[in-house]
Design a protein around this motif. Sequence first.
Motif, short mmCIF file in Angstrom:
data_model
loop_
_atom_site.label_atom_id
_atom_site.label_comp_id
_atom_site.label_asym_id
_atom_site.label_seq_id
_atom_site.Cartn_x
_atom_site.Cartn_y
_atom_site.Cartn_z
N TYR A 199 36.01 10.29 33.98
CA TYR A 199 35.40 10.43 32.65
C TYR A 199 35.98 11.69 32.02
O TYR A 199 35.63 12.81 32.38
CB TYR A 199 33.88 10.51 32.78
CG TYR A 199 33.31 9.35 33.57
CD1 TYR A 199 32.94 8.18 32.95
CD2 TYR A 199 33.14 9.45 34.96
CE1 TYR A 199 32.43 7.11 33.68
CE2 TYR A 199 32.63 8.39 35.69
CZ TYR A 199 32.27 7.22 35.05
OH TYR A 199 31.77 6.16 35.77
N PHE A 200 36.90 11.46 31.09
CA PHE A 200 37.69 12.56 30.55
C PHE A 200 36.84 13.46 29.67
O PHE A 200 35.75 13.09 29.22
CB PHE A 200 38.89 12.02 29.79
CG PHE A 200 39.88 11.32 30.67
CD1 PHE A 200 40.76 12.05 31.46
CD2 PHE A 200 39.91 9.94 30.74
CE1 PHE A 200 41.67 11.40 32.29
CE2 PHE A 200 40.80 9.29 31.57
CZ PHE A 200 41.68 10.02 32.34
N ALA A 201 37.41 14.63 29.39
CA ALA A 201 36.68 15.71 28.73
C ALA A 201 36.12 15.27 27.39
O ALA A 201 36.84 14.81 26.52
CB ALA A 201 37.60 16.91 28.55
N SER A 202 34.82 15.40 27.26
CA SER A 202 34.17 15.20 25.97
C SER A 202 33.37 16.43 25.58
O SER A 202 32.68 16.42 24.57
CB SER A 202 33.23 13.99 26.05
OG SER A 202 32.20 14.21 26.98
N HIS A 203 33.46 17.49 26.39
CA HIS A 203 32.76 18.74 26.12
C HIS A 203 33.79 19.82 25.80
O HIS A 203 34.80 19.95 26.50
CB HIS A 203 31.92 19.18 27.32
CG HIS A 203 30.75 18.28 27.60
ND1 HIS A 203 29.55 18.40 26.93
CD2 HIS A 203 30.60 17.25 28.46
CE1 HIS A 203 28.72 17.48 27.38
NE2 HIS A 203 29.33 16.77 28.31
N ASN A 204 33.53 20.56 24.78
CA ASN A 204 34.39 21.68 24.43
C ASN A 204 34.04 22.93 25.22
O ASN A 204 34.84 23.87 25.28
CB ASN A 204 34.30 21.98 22.94
CG ASN A 204 34.83 20.83 22.10
OD1 ASN A 204 35.80 20.17 22.49
ND2 ASN A 204 34.20 20.58 20.96
N LEU A 205 32.84 22.95 25.80
CA LEU A 205 32.39 24.08 26.60
C LEU A 205 32.20 23.63 28.05
O LEU A 205 32.29 22.44 28.36
CB LEU A 205 31.08 24.65 26.04
CG LEU A 205 31.13 25.09 24.58
CD1 LEU A 205 29.75 25.50 24.10
CD2 LEU A 205 32.12 26.25 24.39
N ARG A 206 31.91 24.56 28.91
CA ARG A 206 31.75 24.23 30.33
C ARG A 206 30.48 23.45 30.57
O ARG A 206 29.42 23.79 30.08
CB ARG A 206 31.74 25.53 31.15
CG ARG A 206 33.06 26.27 31.14
CD ARG A 206 32.99 27.50 32.02
NE ARG A 206 34.29 28.18 32.09
CZ ARG A 206 34.52 29.28 32.78
NH1 ARG A 206 33.51 29.84 33.47
NH2 ARG A 206 35.72 29.83 32.81
N MET A 207 30.61 22.42 31.39
CA MET A 207 29.45 21.60 31.73
C MET A 207 28.52 22.36 32.68
O MET A 207 28.98 23.06 33.59
CB MET A 207 29.89 20.28 32.37
CG MET A 207 30.30 19.22 31.38
SD MET A 207 30.52 17.61 32.15
CE MET A 207 32.01 17.89 33.05
N ASN A 208 27.22 22.20 32.47
CA ASN A 208 26.24 22.85 33.33
C ASN A 208 25.19 21.88 33.87
O ASN A 208 24.25 22.32 34.54
CB ASN A 208 25.55 24.00 32.60
CG ASN A 208 24.96 23.57 31.28
OD1 ASN A 208 24.51 22.43 31.11
ND2 ASN A 208 24.94 24.47 30.29
N ALA A 209 25.33 20.57 33.58
CA ALA A 209 24.33 19.62 34.05
C ALA A 209 24.97 18.25 34.24
O ALA A 209 25.87 17.87 33.48
CB ALA A 209 23.16 19.52 33.08
N LEU A 210 24.50 17.54 35.25
CA LEU A 210 24.93 16.17 35.55
C LEU A 210 23.76 15.46 36.20
O LEU A 210 23.25 15.92 37.22
CB LEU A 210 26.15 16.17 36.48
CG LEU A 210 26.61 14.83 37.04
CD1 LEU A 210 27.13 13.94 35.92
CD2 LEU A 210 27.69 15.03 38.10
#
Length: 525
Positions: free
Chosen positions: A241-252
């Motif tokens: 699932y390619f990058a859709s966030h411009n910032l760092r992910m913190n939840a999944l």
Amino acid sequence: MDASSAKDFPTSPDRVRIKGRGGLELAIVRSSSPVPATCESPRETNHHWWDVLKGLGRRRRKSTTNAYAADFLDVTWQLNQVEKLSEEKTSEEYVTSLAYDDTGELLAAGCKDGKVFVYRRQNEQLQVDHRSDHSSNGRPFQLYSCFQSHEKEFDHLKSVETDEKICRLHFLKRPNRHNFLLSANDRNVKLWKLSEKLVEFDDSDLLTNESARSNLTKTSLRIPGYRPTDLTVAAVPKRVYFASHNLRMNALSASSDLETFLTADDLTVNLWHVEVPDLSFNIVDTKPDNIEDLAEVITAAEFHPSSCSQFAYASSRGSVRLCDLRSNSLCDHHSKLFHDNKNDQPKSFFSDIICCICDARFSYDGQFLLTRDYLNLKVWDLRIESRPVETYSVCEPLRGKLSKLYENDQIFDKFECSWGYNDRFISTGTYGNYFKVVDRISGHAVTLKTTDSTRGRQQPRRRKNSVGSKVVRADEPNVDRLDFRTKCSHTLWNPADHILTNATGNGLNFFYVRQNGCEQHGQAN
């Protein structure tokens, strides 16, 4: 009350026995007087008998709580297994994420170098004598698989380098005999399939040359087959699932519908479908028109354990918002806002920093929400938005060290929290490799310390804490002697047993609960 309504109740002495849990037996004697003089209807009479039962129940609960308190203080925590994942000796944490599957059989540990270690619980170990130590060859958790999940990447368009560090892991509910694991670094999410192979193709009967084929007869013909072999586990990437966030992910977090999951960064929450890797839907967007007006950021997000349309996300201002996708596809307006009104009292310079929520977790029954800020654990009832129903101090003496922690940037450290088996226990970590476990029924807490280089039994610092109406304060370790370079950031309970796993340094520690000479396994207290 008239005579006609009095006939509905027995006028002769009668004894009714009610058997409850734990062997409790209540005997209610109905006397010759039909009802109390204050009752005016049969319904009020039922209320009268119900008040009697409630009074007995209150007395029973009080004695039960005292029994729980005594049992909890008599608990022995045994460190039965230590797993080293790296030989590197550094003050930086090597393990960056932990995740159990819903059965408690598999444990995944994500590391800063992009590797994922999966451990499997050995069923035959459940039959051994738990009062003795496990030998090195009979550890209850054995390495099941190890694979490289992420590599360091460089985005040439944005000139941004993405580390391989695993920030989040999450097991999907098992749809078949294979296991599926979601792993995420700062930008990308991958879906891994873990499959077992117990047989291999047997090609010994294949005819490999022309002479053998020419001499082929009906009796010499052999059909190739499979032969048993040692267990091998293959980790195969199924989706990226390619990058859709411009910032760092913190939840999944995965939904209970087995089809969707969410990811979050500081400003947005996105919804994904497991089968669609190149498309996501933005369901929360907190980015203001003017970035200078930004007042808070998203720090954690999680789906409800049983309702696939509800999810919650926490913010740096100490509030948690509960959203429902059935009301609107874009959840800019929350359904409920959980905020502690005590945070609105006069503040100091550090108040806005220490009230930031590091982690938020739903209970297994979905009725409560557990949050962790820098100094406290809070339990929220989803029906009460104005205040937490339970508040537990994690390390109150740190309040006097906030200036020093701020100078070293350690005041921004994050600590995870976890619900124990059957929602009775909650736990979290702190500095110096200490972590705390709280019994919600008795209100008592124990503080334990672990290391990543020792093996064997360790006894907790068992102290009876001063229990207030809502706040329980436990005796804390001496903060003047704490090593703030070491910390226990990740603690996780097994969802099906009294086993607590935490990560310190470069290893994993497995704690088992023993009580009254025997170890607790799968017992709902």
